[in-house]
Scaffold this motif. Sequence first.
Motif, PDB file in Angstrom:
ATOM      1  N   PRO A  22      30.039 -40.598   4.655  1.00 28.45           N
ATOM      2  CA  PRO A  22      30.329 -39.680   5.751  1.00 28.45           C
ATOM      3  C   PRO A  22      31.802 -39.344   5.840  1.00 28.45           C
ATOM      4  CG  PRO A  22      29.918 -41.876   6.581  1.00 28.45           C
ATOM      5  CD  PRO A  22      29.587 -41.909   5.133  1.00 28.45           C
ATOM      6  N   LEU A  23      32.083 -38.168   6.313  1.00 30.51           N
ATOM      7  CA  LEU A  23      33.446 -37.695   6.525  1.00 30.51           C
ATOM      8  C   LEU A  23      33.744 -37.655   8.014  1.00 30.51           C
ATOM      9  CD1 LEU A  23      33.184 -34.811   4.010  1.00 30.51           C
ATOM     10  CD2 LEU A  23      34.992 -36.498   3.890  1.00 30.51           C
ATOM     11  N   VAL A  24      35.056 -37.662   8.341  1.00 33.67           N
ATOM     12  CA  VAL A  24      35.424 -37.538   9.744  1.00 33.67           C
ATOM     13  C   VAL A  24      35.079 -36.142  10.242  1.00 33.67           C
ATOM     14  CG1 VAL A  24      37.237 -39.252   9.592  1.00 33.67           C
ATOM     15  CG2 VAL A  24      37.792 -36.879   9.141  1.00 33.67           C
ATOM     16  N   THR A  25      34.659 -36.046  11.472  1.00 34.75           N
ATOM     17  CA  THR A  25      34.298 -34.763  12.059  1.00 34.75           C
ATOM     18  C   THR A  25      34.980 -34.608  13.409  1.00 34.75           C
ATOM     19  OG1 THR A  25      32.322 -35.713  13.055  1.00 34.75           O
ATOM     20  CG2 THR A  25      32.062 -34.691  10.893  1.00 34.75           C
ATOM     21  N   LEU A  26      34.916 -33.412  13.938  1.00 36.22           N
ATOM     22  CA  LEU A  26      35.509 -33.115  15.236  1.00 36.22           C
ATOM     23  C   LEU A  26      34.517 -33.493  16.333  1.00 36.22           C
ATOM     24  CD1 LEU A  26      37.879 -31.807  16.758  1.00 36.22           C
ATOM     25  CD2 LEU A  26      36.673 -29.639  16.558  1.00 36.22           C
ATOM     26  N   SER A  27      34.881 -34.495  17.129  1.00 31.69           N
ATOM     27  CA  SER A  27      34.034 -34.949  18.231  1.00 31.69           C
ATOM     28  C   SER A  27      34.759 -34.649  19.529  1.00 31.69           C
ATOM     29  CB  SER A  27      33.761 -36.449  18.095  1.00 31.69           C
ATOM     30  OG  SER A  27      33.047 -36.941  19.202  1.00 31.69           O
ATOM     31  N   ALA A  28      34.259 -33.680  20.295  1.00 30.03           N
ATOM     32  CA  ALA A  28      34.983 -33.213  21.482  1.00 30.03           C
ATOM     33  C   ALA A  28      34.142 -33.328  22.747  1.00 30.03           C
ATOM     34  CB  ALA A  28      35.412 -31.761  21.290  1.00 30.03           C
ATOM     35  N   TYR A 128      43.690 -39.255  14.366  1.00 26.83           N
ATOM     36  CA  TYR A 128      44.284 -38.693  15.571  1.00 26.83           C
ATOM     37  C   TYR A 128      43.219 -38.084  16.473  1.00 26.83           C
ATOM     38  CZ  TYR A 128      48.540 -39.049  12.788  1.00 26.83           C
ATOM     39  OH  TYR A 128      49.577 -39.521  12.020  1.00 26.83           O
ATOM     40  N   GLY A 129      43.522 -38.066  17.768  1.00 27.95           N
ATOM     41  CA  GLY A 129      42.690 -37.413  18.757  1.00 27.95           C
ATOM     42  C   GLY A 129      43.545 -37.003  19.934  1.00 27.95           C
ATOM     43  N   PHE A 130      42.916 -36.624  21.047  1.00 31.31           N
ATOM     44  CA  PHE A 130      43.644 -36.171  22.229  1.00 31.31           C
ATOM     45  C   PHE A 130      42.988 -36.718  23.487  1.00 31.31           C
ATOM     46  CE2 PHE A 130      44.647 -33.073  18.979  1.00 31.31           C
ATOM     47  CZ  PHE A 130      46.022 -32.908  19.137  1.00 31.31           C
ATOM     48  N   VAL A 131      43.832 -37.056  24.469  1.00 33.92           N
ATOM     49  CA  VAL A 131      43.324 -37.509  25.766  1.00 33.92           C
ATOM     50  C   VAL A 131      43.821 -36.587  26.867  1.00 33.92           C
ATOM     51  CG1 VAL A 131      43.122 -39.922  25.089  1.00 33.92           C
ATOM     52  CG2 VAL A 131      45.257 -39.103  26.110  1.00 33.92           C
ATOM     53  N   VAL A 139      39.220 -35.257  22.532  1.00 35.27           N
ATOM     54  CA  VAL A 139      38.909 -35.251  21.104  1.00 35.27           C
ATOM     55  C   VAL A 139      39.029 -36.686  20.621  1.00 35.27           C
ATOM     56  CG1 VAL A 139      39.547 -34.405  18.810  1.00 35.27           C
ATOM     57  CG2 VAL A 139      39.752 -32.896  20.800  1.00 35.27           C
ATOM     58  N   ALA A 140      37.935 -37.247  20.155  1.00 32.13           N
ATOM     59  CA  ALA A 140      37.948 -38.627  19.681  1.00 32.13           C
ATOM     60  C   ALA A 140      38.893 -38.761  18.489  1.00 32.13           C
ATOM     61  CB  ALA A 140      36.542 -39.055  19.284  1.00 32.13           C
ATOM     62  N   PRO A 141      39.567 -39.905  18.331  1.00 36.24           N
ATOM     63  CA  PRO A 141      40.515 -40.073  17.221  1.00 36.24           C
ATOM     64  C   PRO A 141      39.807 -40.246  15.879  1.00 36.24           C
ATOM     65  CG  PRO A 141      40.394 -42.081  18.538  1.00 36.24           C
ATOM     66  CD  PRO A 141      39.578 -41.056  19.253  1.00 36.24           C
ATOM     67  N   THR A 142      39.432 -39.115  15.320  1.00 39.25           N
ATOM     68  CA  THR A 142      38.743 -39.085  14.026  1.00 39.25           C
ATOM     69  C   THR A 142      39.444 -38.179  13.020  1.00 39.25           C
ATOM     70  OG1 THR A 142      37.347 -37.256  14.772  1.00 39.25           O
ATOM     71  CG2 THR A 142      36.482 -39.481  15.092  1.00 39.25           C
ATOM     72  N   ASP A 186      41.490 -25.523  20.723  1.00 32.65           N
ATOM     73  CA  ASP A 186      42.040 -25.358  22.064  1.00 32.65           C
ATOM     74  C   ASP A 186      42.068 -26.724  22.749  1.00 32.65           C
ATOM     75  OD1 ASP A 186      39.510 -25.950  23.071  1.00 32.65           O
ATOM     76  OD2 ASP A 186      39.034 -23.885  23.616  1.00 32.65           O
ATOM     77  N   PRO A 187      42.617 -26.832  23.966  1.00 31.67           N
ATOM     78  CA  PRO A 187      42.740 -28.138  24.617  1.00 31.67           C
ATOM     79  C   PRO A 187      41.425 -28.851  24.901  1.00 31.67           C
ATOM     80  CG  PRO A 187      44.311 -26.609  25.575  1.00 31.67           C
ATOM     81  CD  PRO A 187      43.404 -25.796  24.693  1.00 31.67           C
ATOM     82  N   ASN A 188      40.310 -28.161  24.771  1.00 28.45           N
ATOM     83  CA  ASN A 188      39.017 -28.814  24.940  1.00 28.45           C
ATOM     84  C   ASN A 188      38.342 -29.132  23.621  1.00 28.45           C
ATOM     85  OD1 ASN A 188      38.630 -29.261  27.746  1.00 28.45           O
ATOM     86  ND2 ASN A 188      38.432 -27.059  28.044  1.00 28.45           N
ATOM     87  N   GLY A 189      39.089 -29.001  22.520  1.00 28.02           N
ATOM     88  CA  GLY A 189      38.565 -29.400  21.222  1.00 28.02           C
ATOM     89  C   GLY A 189      37.702 -28.374  20.538  1.00 28.02           C
TER      90      GLY A 189
END
Length: 369
Positions: A22-28, A128-131, A139-142, A186-189
């Motif tokens: 599996p690869l990292v994906t965008l989890s928002a 990296y991700g965002f809080v 955005v989960a740190p993936t 955007d800021p919501n991933g």
Amino acid sequence: MPAFRIALAVLSLAFVGGCASPLVTLSARPSDAVASAEDVARGAELFPFRASDGTWGFVTADGEVAVPAQFDGASEFHEGRATVGVGGRVGAIDPSGRIVVEPVYDEVLAFADGRARVRVGTGRDRRYGFVAPDGQEVVAPTLPEATVFRSGLSVVRLREGRLTLVQKILIQIGGGSPSDRTVAIDPNGRVVLELPHDEVKVFSEGLAAFRPEKGRRWGYLTREGEVAIEPQFEGPALAFTGGLARVGQGGEIGYVNPTGDFVIEPQFEAAGPFSEGLAAVRVDGQWGYIDSTGVMVVEPRFERAGAFSESLAAVRLGGAWGYVDTEGGVVIEPAYRSARPFRHGLAVVFRGGRPLLVDSAGDLVGPDR
């Protein structure tokens, strides 16, 4: 790479993952949380300090303790939040000292555009991700790469789907992966822009430096992904500040406007961003300051020079840091190991490894001064 090294890479990858992984994906998870106006205002008036026992807290501009020393480390407040260290990990607090971002990360950067970039892991394992200001992981740190938010966008690298054995070999030997995508979120991933280029830097004042696929020169993109300035600069190509960006051409640094025209021709060995109408530049190994037309207003004589803030700039002279005014006059004698910009009449300086607060007259402020 020698054949035996490739063979070893193939063998090791086959053992750890077979033919695909599996690869990292965008989890928002979208969030509408914001720091209150009160938090933003209160935080802007607080400064970090380190107590005699090595713990950190925050004081007011009058030197009164607002948040008692209790943290392993602390940064300045940005957008109503400050990064702090707790038990070897990093989180963030509000101006009352309440932890709002749990200390579960290896890094938490300053909030910008309502989001803080967080990191877990180190080296090739970093993600990296965002809080949000309430600590929710938007955005989960993936993500293997992500810039901080500027102009409402972050440039991130995605890897989606599953890696084939060949792709894993390419990564192992330092190559890219066909599954990599560079996008802006955007800021919501949410992915709002595909960026089919080799490299795209942080957006600033609505523009981002980019280098096209297999290209060697840099240009700039708009927030819509359109080319604003054709790739023509050898590099570096840095962010816009005050309507000008530093770019390299012919081995020297100059400044261009948003249409790509040189406002100040390349002529400097190094250069800083404009702040309060002035920018630090290096000539023959010494730093001085120019105005926005390129006129040298403070002749080069410093070993290092920072940006102006509240009409003062930190400079190094004789191996120590002090402060000068916009005409180059020394206001605070060089006496410190390092010095940060002024904010609300105070600046953090370091004597040895100890942070201190000074006012614009150079007097020490705060507890244990």
